[in-house]
Design a protein around this motif. Structure first.
Motif, PDB file in Angstrom:
ATOM      1  N   VAL A  45       9.756   2.099   6.923  1.00  9.66           N
ATOM      2  CA  VAL A  45       8.219   2.320   6.755  1.00  9.66           C
ATOM      3  C   VAL A  45       7.772   1.220   6.305  1.00  9.66           C
ATOM      4  N   ALA A  46       6.643   0.820   7.514  1.00 10.66           N
ATOM      5  CA  ALA A  46       5.901  -0.330   7.097  1.00 10.66           C
ATOM      6  C   ALA A  46       4.444   0.424   7.001  1.00 10.66           C
ATOM      7  N   ILE A  47       3.484  -0.052   6.181  1.00  5.06           N
ATOM      8  CA  ILE A  47       2.152   0.132   5.712  1.00  5.06           C
ATOM      9  C   ILE A  47       1.042  -0.702   5.824  1.00  5.06           C
ATOM     10  N   VAL A  48       0.286  -0.389   6.576  1.00 10.08           N
ATOM     11  CA  VAL A  48      -1.213  -1.277   6.348  1.00 10.08           C
ATOM     12  C   VAL A  48      -2.241  -0.457   5.621  1.00 10.08           C
ATOM     13  N   VAL A  49      -2.854  -0.622   4.640  1.00  6.76           N
ATOM     14  CA  VAL A  49      -3.840   0.042   3.932  1.00  6.76           C
ATOM     15  C   VAL A  49      -5.296  -0.657   3.861  1.00  6.76           C
ATOM     16  N   GLY A  50      -6.307   0.224   4.052  1.00  3.41           N
ATOM     17  CA  GLY A  50      -7.518  -0.525   4.038  1.00  3.41           C
ATOM     18  C   GLY A  50      -8.083  -0.877   2.627  1.00  3.41           C
ATOM     19  N   GLY A  51      -9.563  -1.072   2.575  1.00 10.06           N
ATOM     20  CA  GLY A  51      -9.852  -1.540   1.216  1.00 10.06           C
ATOM     21  C   GLY A  51     -11.339  -0.864   0.913  1.00 10.06           C
ATOM     22  N   GLY A  52     -11.694   0.351   1.865  1.00  7.94           N
ATOM     23  CA  GLY A  52     -12.841   0.696   1.798  1.00  7.94           C
ATOM     24  C   GLY A  52     -13.396   1.510   0.625  1.00  7.94           C
ATOM     25  N   ASN A  53     -12.390   1.746  -0.179  1.00  8.38           N
ATOM     26  CA  ASN A  53     -12.730   2.611  -1.523  1.00  8.38           C
ATOM     27  C   ASN A  53     -13.233   1.442  -2.662  1.00  8.38           C
ATOM     28  N   ILE A  54     -12.887   0.174  -2.286  1.00  7.05           N
ATOM     29  CA  ILE A  54     -13.354  -0.712  -3.329  1.00  7.05           C
ATOM     30  C   ILE A  54     -14.554  -1.650  -2.775  1.00  7.05           C
ATOM     31  N   PHE A  55     -14.282  -1.873  -1.557  1.00  3.22           N
ATOM     32  CA  PHE A  55     -15.228  -3.053  -0.747  1.00  3.22           C
ATOM     33  C   PHE A  55     -15.274  -2.997   0.758  1.00  3.22           C
ATOM     34  N   ASN A  81      -4.990  -2.381  -3.408  1.00  2.00           N
ATOM     35  CA  ASN A  81      -4.621  -0.931  -2.887  1.00  2.00           C
ATOM     36  C   ASN A  81      -3.147  -1.087  -2.713  1.00  2.00           C
ATOM     37  N   ALA A  82      -2.827  -2.158  -2.108  1.00  2.00           N
ATOM     38  CA  ALA A  82      -1.287  -2.428  -1.527  1.00  2.00           C
ATOM     39  C   ALA A  82      -0.524  -2.455  -2.885  1.00  2.00           C
ATOM     40  N   MET A  83      -1.008  -3.270  -3.843  1.00  3.34           N
ATOM     41  CA  MET A  83      -0.389  -3.466  -5.043  1.00  3.34           C
ATOM     42  C   MET A  83      -0.189  -2.100  -5.939  1.00  3.34           C
ATOM     43  N   THR A  84      -1.024  -1.280  -6.013  1.00  9.43           N
ATOM     44  CA  THR A  84      -1.120   0.015  -6.349  1.00  9.43           C
ATOM     45  C   THR A  84      -0.139   0.925  -5.910  1.00  9.43           C
ATOM     46  N   LEU A  85      -0.147   1.052  -4.269  1.00  7.04           N
ATOM     47  CA  LEU A  85       0.930   1.684  -3.671  1.00  7.04           C
ATOM     48  C   LEU A  85       2.146   1.302  -4.029  1.00  7.04           C
ATOM     49  N   GLN A  86       2.528   0.094  -4.177  1.00 11.21           N
ATOM     50  CA  GLN A  86       3.513  -0.516  -4.426  1.00 11.21           C
ATOM     51  C   GLN A  86       4.229  -0.028  -5.578  1.00 11.21           C
ATOM     52  N   ASP A  87       3.496  -0.006  -6.741  1.00 13.12           N
ATOM     53  CA  ASP A  87       3.767   0.356  -8.043  1.00 13.12           C
ATOM     54  C   ASP A  87       4.254   2.065  -8.072  1.00 13.12           C
ATOM     55  N   ALA A  88       3.393   2.719  -7.145  1.00 14.98           N
ATOM     56  CA  ALA A  88       3.596   4.119  -7.237  1.00 14.98           C
ATOM     57  C   ALA A  88       5.122   4.481  -6.569  1.00 14.98           C
ATOM     58  N   LEU A  89       5.429   3.789  -5.587  1.00 10.19           N
ATOM     59  CA  LEU A  89       6.397   3.744  -4.632  1.00 10.19           C
ATOM     60  C   LEU A  89       7.396   3.195  -5.685  1.00 10.19           C
TER      61      LEU A  89
END
Length: 240
Positions: A45-55, A81-89
């Motif tokens: 699994v590879a992930i690309v996450v956007g940033g629209g929730n912040i900017f 966002n990527a770091m937040t998702l990394q922490d959750a995983l």
């Protein structure tokens, strides 16, 4: 499993849930749980996450901010966002690496294609942050680019709707949801599945796109198994 290596595209808005701004930890944890189910099936699994929730760079540019500067700020938001998702995983014992297209060596690895592929081969989730590293390109285009680079078999675009419609289902109760589409129909009719550059990249590299509702729990694993979830762009289509 139908797929061995996938790229999951998450919008930044998905991470804020019902909040008006920022990140909802509960929503991020639920997304991480669904991703962990996929990883447990030995799917890379590879992930690309956007940033629209912040900017949002485009919106800031429309209000007078320099477009390139606005886009760079948006790229930094995707890293948050990527770091937040990394922490959750990783709290679910899923080994995860964040790679960024803009050097941030204290918090993430630089994007290196071969290293990313090696991480995937070793069972680690790889999250690509900072977009493509270039202004004027969306994270949708980044998803298509990274999918081609790492030889992903499919892009899963997880959204707030359950597929692609011929008109806005919110304002038109008779809107038709497509089961499948080809790339040309998406481009010609401006269906907004992904931006035109992303669709063109997927067409050129023959990468199908599956669009589905992220917030229906279990949809990610169902899509990976090849079950009918949402709309598929590419391959056999009911609209030519």
């Amino acid at each position: 499993m139908t797929y061995q290596r996938i790229l999951l595209k998450l919008s930044g808005e998905a991470l804020m849930g019902n909040l008006g701004y920022g990140i909802d930890p509960k929503v991020v944890a639920e997304i991480a749980e669904d991703i962990a189910q996929v990883v447990a099936q030995n799917v890379q699994v590879a992930i690309v996450v956007g940033g629209g929730n912040i900017f949002r760079g485009v919106q800031a540019s429309a209000k007078g901010m320099d477009r390139a500067t606005a886009d760079y700020v948006g790229m930094i938001a995707t890293v948050m966002n990527a770091m937040t998702l990394q922490d959750a995983l990783e709290r679910m014992n899923v080994p995860t690496r964040v790679q960024t297209a803009i050097a941030m060596q204290e918090v993430a690895e630089p994007y290196i294609r071969r290293r990313a592929i090696r991480h995937l081969e070793l069972g680690r989730v790889v999250i690509f942050g900072a977009g493509s590293g270039n202004p004027f390109f969306t994270t949708d285009t980044t998803a298509a680019l990274r999918a081609a680079e790492i030889d992903a078999q499919v892009i899963f675009k997880a959204t707030k709707v359950d597929g692609v419609y011929d008109s806005d289902p919110v304002t038109n109760p008779n809107a038709r949801r497509y089961e499948s589409l080809n790339y040309n129909h998406v481009l010609t009719n401006d269906l907004r599945v992904m931006d035109g550059t992303a669709i063109a990249l997927c067409k050129e590299n023959n990468i199908p796109i599956v669009v589905f509702n992220l917030f229906e729990r279990g949809n990610i694993i169902r899509a990976v198994k090849g079950e009918k979830v949402g709309t598929i762009v590419g391959g056999f289509c009911d609209v030519n």
